[in-house]
Scaffold this motif. Structure first.
Motif, mmCIF file in Angstrom:
data_model
loop_
_atom_site.group_PDB
_atom_site.id
_atom_site.type_symbol
_atom_site.label_atom_id
_atom_site.label_comp_id
_atom_site.label_asym_id
_atom_site.label_seq_id
_atom_site.Cartn_x
_atom_site.Cartn_y
_atom_site.Cartn_z
ATOM 1 N N UNK A 79 0.844 -1.187 0.000
ATOM 2 C CA UNK A 79 0.000 0.000 0.000
ATOM 3 C C UNK A 79 0.885 1.245 0.000
ATOM 4 N N UNK A 80 0.590 2.171 -0.910
ATOM 5 C CA UNK A 80 1.306 3.439 -0.981
ATOM 6 C C UNK A 80 0.305 4.580 -0.836
ATOM 7 N N UNK A 81 0.809 5.750 -0.504
ATOM 8 C CA UNK A 81 0.004 6.983 -0.505
ATOM 9 C C UNK A 81 -1.262 6.831 0.324
ATOM 10 N N UNK A 82 -1.085 6.434 1.592
ATOM 11 C CA UNK A 82 -2.219 6.334 2.517
ATOM 12 C C UNK A 82 -1.919 7.177 3.756
ATOM 13 N N UNK A 83 -1.914 8.510 3.609
ATOM 14 C CA UNK A 83 -1.493 9.380 4.716
ATOM 15 C C UNK A 83 -2.417 9.342 5.919
ATOM 16 N N UNK A 84 -3.667 8.899 5.732
ATOM 17 C CA UNK A 84 -4.610 8.871 6.857
ATOM 18 C C UNK A 84 -4.480 7.612 7.720
ATOM 19 N N UNK A 85 -3.626 6.660 7.279
ATOM 20 C CA UNK A 85 -3.420 5.420 8.040
ATOM 21 C C UNK A 85 -1.930 5.316 8.362
ATOM 22 N N UNK A 86 -1.492 5.768 9.523
ATOM 23 C CA UNK A 86 -0.054 5.778 9.816
ATOM 24 C C UNK A 86 0.547 4.378 9.853
ATOM 25 N N UNK A 87 1.748 4.265 9.304
ATOM 26 C CA UNK A 87 2.515 3.026 9.388
ATOM 27 C C UNK A 87 2.110 1.931 8.444
ATOM 28 N N UNK A 88 1.021 2.107 7.684
ATOM 29 C CA UNK A 88 0.552 1.008 6.848
ATOM 30 C C UNK A 88 1.457 0.811 5.628
ATOM 31 N N UNK A 89 2.154 1.853 5.218
ATOM 32 C CA UNK A 89 3.046 1.727 4.063
ATOM 33 C C UNK A 89 4.342 0.989 4.416
ATOM 34 N N UNK A 90 4.631 0.873 5.712
ATOM 35 C CA UNK A 90 5.907 0.283 6.139
ATOM 36 C C UNK A 90 5.815 -1.216 6.378
ATOM 37 N N UNK A 91 4.617 -1.806 6.267
ATOM 38 C CA UNK A 91 4.468 -3.232 6.538
ATOM 39 C C UNK A 91 3.807 -3.920 5.351
ATOM 40 N N UNK A 92 3.971 -5.234 5.272
ATOM 41 C CA UNK A 92 3.257 -6.036 4.282
ATOM 42 C C UNK A 92 1.976 -6.527 4.949
ATOM 43 N N UNK A 93 0.949 -5.701 4.860
ATOM 44 C CA UNK A 93 -0.281 -5.957 5.602
ATOM 45 C C UNK A 93 -0.928 -7.271 5.185
ATOM 46 N N UNK A 94 -0.956 -7.549 3.896
ATOM 47 C CA UNK A 94 -1.595 -8.785 3.424
ATOM 48 C C UNK A 94 -0.889 -10.012 3.969
ATOM 49 N N UNK A 95 0.435 -10.030 3.893
ATOM 50 C CA UNK A 95 1.189 -11.191 4.355
ATOM 51 C C UNK A 95 1.056 -11.388 5.857
ATOM 52 N N UNK A 96 1.177 -10.307 6.617
ATOM 53 C CA UNK A 96 1.097 -10.407 8.073
ATOM 54 C C UNK A 96 -0.261 -10.923 8.522
ATOM 55 N N UNK A 97 -1.327 -10.390 7.940
ATOM 56 C CA UNK A 97 -2.669 -10.809 8.346
ATOM 57 C C UNK A 97 -2.941 -12.246 7.941
ATOM 58 N N UNK A 98 -2.518 -12.625 6.735
ATOM 59 C CA UNK A 98 -2.734 -13.983 6.262
ATOM 60 C C UNK A 98 -1.971 -14.993 7.114
ATOM 61 N N UNK A 99 -0.718 -14.675 7.448
ATOM 62 C CA UNK A 99 0.093 -15.602 8.245
ATOM 63 C C UNK A 99 -0.419 -15.689 9.676
ATOM 64 N N UNK A 100 -0.890 -14.585 10.231
ATOM 65 C CA UNK A 100 -1.365 -14.585 11.609
ATOM 66 C C UNK A 100 -2.622 -15.438 11.766
ATOM 67 N N UNK A 101 -3.549 -15.322 10.806
ATOM 68 C CA UNK A 101 -4.821 -16.039 10.909
ATOM 69 C C UNK A 101 -4.865 -17.318 10.081
ATOM 70 N N UNK A 102 -3.831 -17.544 9.255
ATOM 71 C CA UNK A 102 -3.777 -18.717 8.379
ATOM 72 C C UNK A 102 -5.007 -18.776 7.479
ATOM 73 N N UNK A 103 -5.345 -17.614 6.907
ATOM 74 C CA UNK A 103 -6.484 -17.483 5.991
ATOM 75 C C UNK A 103 -6.019 -16.635 4.803
ATOM 76 N N UNK A 104 -6.391 -16.993 3.569
ATOM 77 C CA UNK A 104 -6.031 -16.139 2.432
ATOM 78 C C UNK A 104 -6.620 -14.740 2.584
#
Length: 393
Positions: free
Chosen positions: A163-188
């Motif tokens: 995710x790029x250019x999301x100034x209203x959501x701090x820190x979201x550009x610095x992480x791989x949100x899809x991978x982290x959420x999928x690995x944490x819950x073991x759901x696509x």
């Protein structure tokens, strides 16, 4: 197209038969096996075998018997919608809306919580808690969830999910949100731009259901646009199609200060509206809600602020019309869906474009992205569970 199948089936033929049966039941259920055979062209033996297997595996369930016909009654079947569940999440700068839906797109549980303002990795933790709360409301478990669809502000790289250019959501550009959420819950996990999801929601069950070319314009804390062109979502070369925040309207596009939020968003977003209201003589510290309340009371400073916002938005829609030629523009977001603003936009449009598109307020209000996420989830569940991969020709 009807397909005749008889005798022992190959694995691919059985897949095709299963797909045909499921689609027929979804479109016509409750339905008997004899009627499935008539509609698909499959043999009665094949239908019996496929229906038996689908019932044993929990995808179909008997719902009653045929009536009003001569002769013996027959068992009717329908899809067991609870056999597949998914989560749709709409991540906003101030709130997170989330829902569990079933195979037919029915909402099983829904809730809304304030967004964790710390952003980043804390959002993953909040999503997990939210899904746990949804499961508690629905009486389900994470084991029954097959997919998560997450709508987020910003520009989404369709290849990586970054995710790029999301100034209203701090820190979201610095992480791989899809991978982290999928690995944490073991759901696509599927991540999509929130306004794209809103457009998909309108195409699925809203104003765009029979429209091949339309745009969904969202105005609120930020601005954005989802584009359906020739019946398909238009993403652009870098996933940034529809980022109308950066339209050179309402300010100096050469001012690098506008590179963060964008020239147009800086001119029509919620902060701009309240700033404009105060500048016209409105109350210091007023919110957007205060502004619209003042408008209802006929306060001239509020009327002027909304009129100017509508004028600038009409210019943007005129530019959209000149480049995309949409049949329809759907207005959404906490500000864009306000009838007072939309009425003013409709008045300004004929003054700046010779052939203005039809303007409608979102059928779903601020739930459009959430509904769109459910539509995407249902399509993917159907493809994963009942789709047929014929391989390369």
């Amino acid at each position: 197209m009807a397909m005749i199948v008889s005798g022992e089936q190959t694995p691919i033929a059985r897949k095709i038969s299963t797909h045909a049966v499921i689609r027929t039941v979804m479109a016509n259920g409750p339905i008997s096996r004899a009627d499935i055979a008539k509609r698909t062209g499959l043999s009665k033996q094949t239908i019996s075998e496929v229906v038996r297997d689908l019932e044993q595996d929990g995808w179909l369930k008997p719902t009653g018997r045929t009536d009003g016909r001569p002769g013996r009654t027959a068992i009717t079947y329908e899809l067991d919608a609870a056999a597949g569940l998914a989560v749709s999440i709409d991540l906003g700068g101030t709130k997170i809306a989330a829902a569990i839906c079933d195979l037919l797109g029915n909402i099983v549980a829904e809730l809304k919580v304030p967004t964790d303002r710390r952003g980043g990795i804390h959002l993953v933790e909040q999503f997990c808690r939210t899904i746990s709360d949804l499961n508690a409301l629905a009486g389900t478990s994470s084991d029954s969830l097959r997919l998560i669809v997450l709508g987020t502000p910003g520009v989404l790289d369709p290849a990586t999910g970054h995710i790029h250019a999301a100034p209203n959501i701090p820190g979201v550009e610095a992480i791989n949100l899809r991978q982290l959420l999928s690995e944490t819950l073991d759901i696509p996990v599927i991540i999509e731009n929130d306004v794209n999801l809103a457009a998909e929601g309108e195409r699925w069950r809203g104003h765009g259901i029979d429209v091949d070319n339309f745009a969904f314009v969202a105005l609120g804390t930020g601005t954005g646009m989802g584009i359906i062109a020739n019946g398909a979502l238009l993403r652009g070369a870098r996933g940034a199609a529809g980022e109308i925040s950066y339209l050179p309207i309402g300010g100096d596009p050469f001012d690098p200060g506008g590179f963060n939020l964008g020239t147009f968003e800086t001119a029509v977003g919620s902060m701009a509206m309240t700033r404009r209201y105060v500048g016209f003589g409105g109350r210091q510290g007023a919110t957007v809600a205060d502004l619209f309340n003042a408008f209802e009371c006929g306060e001239l400073s509020a009327v002027a602020a909304i009129e100017e916002t509508a004028r600038l938005t009409a210019l943007a829609i005129a530019a959209i019309g000149a480049t995309l030629d949409p049949e329809l523009v759907i207005m959404g977001g906490s500000i864009g869906a306000r009838p007072e603003l939309v009425e003013a936009i409709r008045r300004y449009l004929p003054r700046c474009t010779p052939d203005p598109p039809r303007i409608e307020i979102s059928h779903f209000g601020n739930r459009a992205a959430l509904i769109g996420g459910m539509g995407i989830a249902v399509d993917h569940m159907h493809d994963d569970l009942f789709g047929v991969d014929l391989g390369e020709p």
